[in-house]
Design an enzyme around this catalytic site. Structure first.
Site, PDB file in Angstrom:
ATOM      1  N   LYS A  52      40.265  26.841  36.475  1.00 49.09           N
ATOM      2  CA  LYS A  52      39.299  26.399  37.499  1.00 49.09           C
ATOM      3  C   LYS A  52      38.215  25.537  36.856  1.00 49.09           C
ATOM      4  CE  LYS A  52      40.366  30.362  40.349  1.00 49.09           C
ATOM      5  NZ  LYS A  52      40.072  31.740  40.736  1.00 49.09           N
ATOM      6  N   GLN A  96      35.771  36.164  40.153  1.00 50.34           N
ATOM      7  CA  GLN A  96      37.203  36.308  39.841  1.00 50.34           C
ATOM      8  C   GLN A  96      37.630  37.761  40.068  1.00 50.34           C
ATOM      9  OE1 GLN A  96      39.341  33.700  38.984  1.00 50.34           O
ATOM     10  NE2 GLN A  96      40.880  35.280  39.327  1.00 50.34           N
ATOM     11  N   ASP A 119      35.780  30.787  48.105  1.00 55.61           N
ATOM     12  CA  ASP A 119      37.091  31.436  48.203  1.00 55.61           C
ATOM     13  C   ASP A 119      37.381  31.856  49.648  1.00 55.61           C
ATOM     14  OD1 ASP A 119      38.545  31.499  45.824  1.00 55.61           O
ATOM     15  OD2 ASP A 119      37.359  33.155  44.978  1.00 55.61           O
TER      16      ASP A 119
END
Ligand code: NDP
Length: 281
Positions: A52, A96, A119
């Site tokens: 990422k 994460q 997200d």
């Protein structure tokens, strides 16, 4: 022989477009920053975070990493997110997953400002996806829709069978297909006659997490097969859910692993981060 849907090509085009967009924002003195929070030493999480960050740097997005020991206190993470929420220069925040057991994923995700939740995991953003009035699309399902669009595959009226019902892949996948007028069947571990259901599909999306789960006898000739799975085979090699070697000859389109859905997930995360900047202006 199926046409291979190349996620590397499609994601690279999206990343190129985003790079130009970020350049234009910079000309207006607007910078785009993604804050990435990682806890513990899980090697898979570390790889995802590194990928990422690499994508950010290619596009011109600033990435800030906040790495914590696996014993970090929940309050420390919540304080950090509180501060990141308040910072005008931080465009997107991602945590994460998975987190160590002593941390409440729900509490931590919910503490992210929904306008920075790139997200799209928070309850507000999930609710918006249900209604079809969203700021951010869930990255993996959105990436799959982009792949289908790129191949000019219209899901309207098609029977789409989504195998897997997780909050991050299966459920939002079904919802995005439904919004595009597909007839959707969601299958899971308690589904009876999975093989028979899959055989009636025009499109199968497999998000199960088991090697060679979708076999040739589950797929009718001409079916479009999308493989979300990211598994390791007995030699440690990355593989999907689909028995690619035997399914590919009968499918009409198929995504490979690696190089199919995976690169799209990161590209869509980058897209959400750039869109977040516009949303916050
Ligand atoms: P989860 O483990 O959260 O969900 C797996 C789903 O598969 C569950 O809904 C489960 O059903 C279902 N399932 C398990 N066994 C069976 C079975 N025998 N028959 C039918 N359904 C079954 O996984 P995720 O959704 O998070 O991820 C799925 C896969 O996709 C993983 O390999 C993951 O690594 C990968 N992934 C890939 C991404 C990418 O970018 N390519 C992004 C995200 C994930 P039940 O609910 O009943 O338990």
């Amino acid at each position: 022989m199926a046409k291979i849907i190349d996620g590397k090509v499609v994601s690279s085009k999206i990343r190129q477009d985003l790079k130009e967009e970020v350049c234009k924002l910079k000309e207006k003195s607007i910078s785009v920053t993604l804050a990435v929070i990682i806890v513990g030493n899980d090697p898979a999480s570390r790889t995802y975070v590194n990928n990422k960050k690499k994508a950010c740097s290619e596009i011109g997005i600033i990435s800030e990493e906040y790495a914590f020991d696996e014993n970090v206190k929940e309050t420390e993470l919540l304080n950090l997110i509180y501060n990141l929420n308040r910072r005008n220069d931080v465009t997107g925040i991602l945590v994460q997953l998975p987190l160590p057991k002593h941390l409440s994923e729900k509490k931590i995700i919910e503490s992210i400002d929904p306008k920075k939740d790139v997200d799209a995991f928070s309850e507000i953003n999930v609710g918006k996806i249900m209604i079809g009035n969203y700021n951010f699309l869930p990255c993996t399902p959105a990436g799959i829709m982009e792949l289908l669009t790129f191949e000019e595959i219209d899901v309207s009226g098609k029977h789409c069978v989504v195998v897997g019902r997780s909050n991050i892949v299966g459920k939002p996948m079904a919802m995005l297909m439904l919004h595009k007028n597909a007839t959707v069947t969601i299958c899971h571990s308690k589904t009876k006659n999975l093989k028979d259901i899959c055989k009636t599909a025009d499109i199968i999306v497999s998000a199960v997490g088991k090697e060679k789960f979708i076999t040739k006898d589950m797929v009718s000739p001409g079916t479009i097969v999308i493989d979300v799975g990211m598994n390791r085979d007995k030699n440690g090699k990355l593989c999907g859910d689909v028995d690619f070697e035997n399914v590919e000859p009968i499918a009409s389109y198929i995504t490979p692993v690696p190089g199919g859905v995976g690169p799209m997930t990161i590209a869509m995360l980058m897209k959400n981060t750039v869109n977040a900047s516009t949303l916050q202006q």
